[in-house]
Design a protein around this motif. Sequence first.
Motif, PDB file in Angstrom:
ATOM      1  N   GLN A  17     -31.414  17.225 -31.563  1.00 55.59           N
ATOM      2  CA  GLN A  17     -32.853  17.123 -31.783  1.00 55.59           C
ATOM      3  C   GLN A  17     -33.497  15.933 -31.092  1.00 55.59           C
ATOM      4  N   LYS A  49     -31.826  18.370 -23.767  1.00 56.19           N
ATOM      5  CA  LYS A  49     -32.363  19.732 -23.680  1.00 56.19           C
ATOM      6  C   LYS A  49     -33.420  19.849 -24.764  1.00 56.19           C
ATOM      7  N   SER A  50     -34.664  20.081 -24.335  1.00 62.51           N
ATOM      8  CA  SER A  50     -35.780  20.107 -25.278  1.00 62.51           C
ATOM      9  C   SER A  50     -36.557  21.405 -25.143  1.00 62.51           C
ATOM     10  N   GLN A  51     -37.543  21.574 -25.998  1.00 57.06           N
ATOM     11  CA  GLN A  51     -38.423  22.737 -25.932  1.00 57.06           C
ATOM     12  C   GLN A  51     -39.146  22.790 -24.586  1.00 57.06           C
ATOM     13  N   ALA A  52     -39.450  21.635 -24.020  1.00 55.86           N
ATOM     14  CA  ALA A  52     -40.163  21.572 -22.740  1.00 55.86           C
ATOM     15  C   ALA A  52     -39.236  21.841 -21.557  1.00 55.86           C
ATOM     16  N   PHE A 111     -46.215  17.450 -22.322  1.00 56.68           N
ATOM     17  CA  PHE A 111     -45.559  17.442 -23.630  1.00 56.68           C
ATOM     18  C   PHE A 111     -45.929  16.192 -24.414  1.00 56.68           C
ATOM     19  N   ASP A 149     -38.353  15.259 -30.986  1.00 60.23           N
ATOM     20  CA  ASP A 149     -39.498  16.152 -31.234  1.00 60.23           C
ATOM     21  C   ASP A 149     -40.380  16.307 -29.999  1.00 60.23           C
ATOM     22  N   VAL A 201     -42.457  18.357 -27.721  1.00 63.06           N
ATOM     23  CA  VAL A 201     -43.188  19.608 -27.927  1.00 63.06           C
ATOM     24  C   VAL A 201     -44.122  19.822 -26.749  1.00 63.06           C
TER      25      VAL A 201
END
Length: 190
Positions: free
Chosen positions: A66, A81-84, A118, A177, A179
Motif C-alpha cells: 500500500q 506499484k500504485s493505482q496511477a 495524482f 495512498d 490516487v
Amino acid sequence: MANHLMTNTLLFSLAALLAGCASPQNQPELNRLNNQVGKLNTEMRQLTRQATALEQQSSLNLNASQGAWLLPATNTAVLLKSQAGEVRLSLSHVESEANGTRATLHVRTAGDKPLPGFSAQIEWGEMDKTTGRPLQANSQTQKVSVRESLLPRSEIAIPLRLSNFTPQQLGYVRVHDIVVNTPASSPTQP
C-alpha cells in the motif's frame, strides 16, 4: 560483521605501520598517513550506516503493498506499484530548516506508459533505535498533488517540508495512498 572485522584489521595494520615510521624526519609522512586513516574510518562508518539503512528499507518494503518506505540514509530509489501506475520514488537534498527538515521527493515513471496526475499521502517520523522499525506514534502527514501527467521515463521533483523532525531525527518518509486525479466536473449545458 565482516566489514567491521576488516576495518579493525586494516586500522590495526596501519597503526603498526605508523608506529614503525615514527622518527622525526618522517613526521610529515606520518601526519599524512594519520589523516588518510581518519578519512578511511569516516568513510567506513558512513558506508556501514548506509548499508544498515538499505537493509532496513528493503525489509520494510518487502511486504508493503500500500505504499513505499524511504529511509533518507539510503540514497536509493524504491519501486511502487500504485493505482496511477508503477513509480520509482527517491529522496534527495535532505536538509535542516527552521521548523524541521526539507527534502525533495523524486517521482519517476517506471514503465512505458504515461503517469496520470495524482495525489499521495506523505508520512514521516522517527525510527525506533532498538528495533529499527518506524515509530508512527508521533508521525506527521501531508498530502501532495501532481496535476499534470508525466510522460514515460520522465520525473518530477516535489519539495517537501517535514516539520517537527530534524534531519538527524528523521528516520523515514512513507509515500502511500496514491490516487489518480479525477477531472473536475464540467457544468451541465441546458
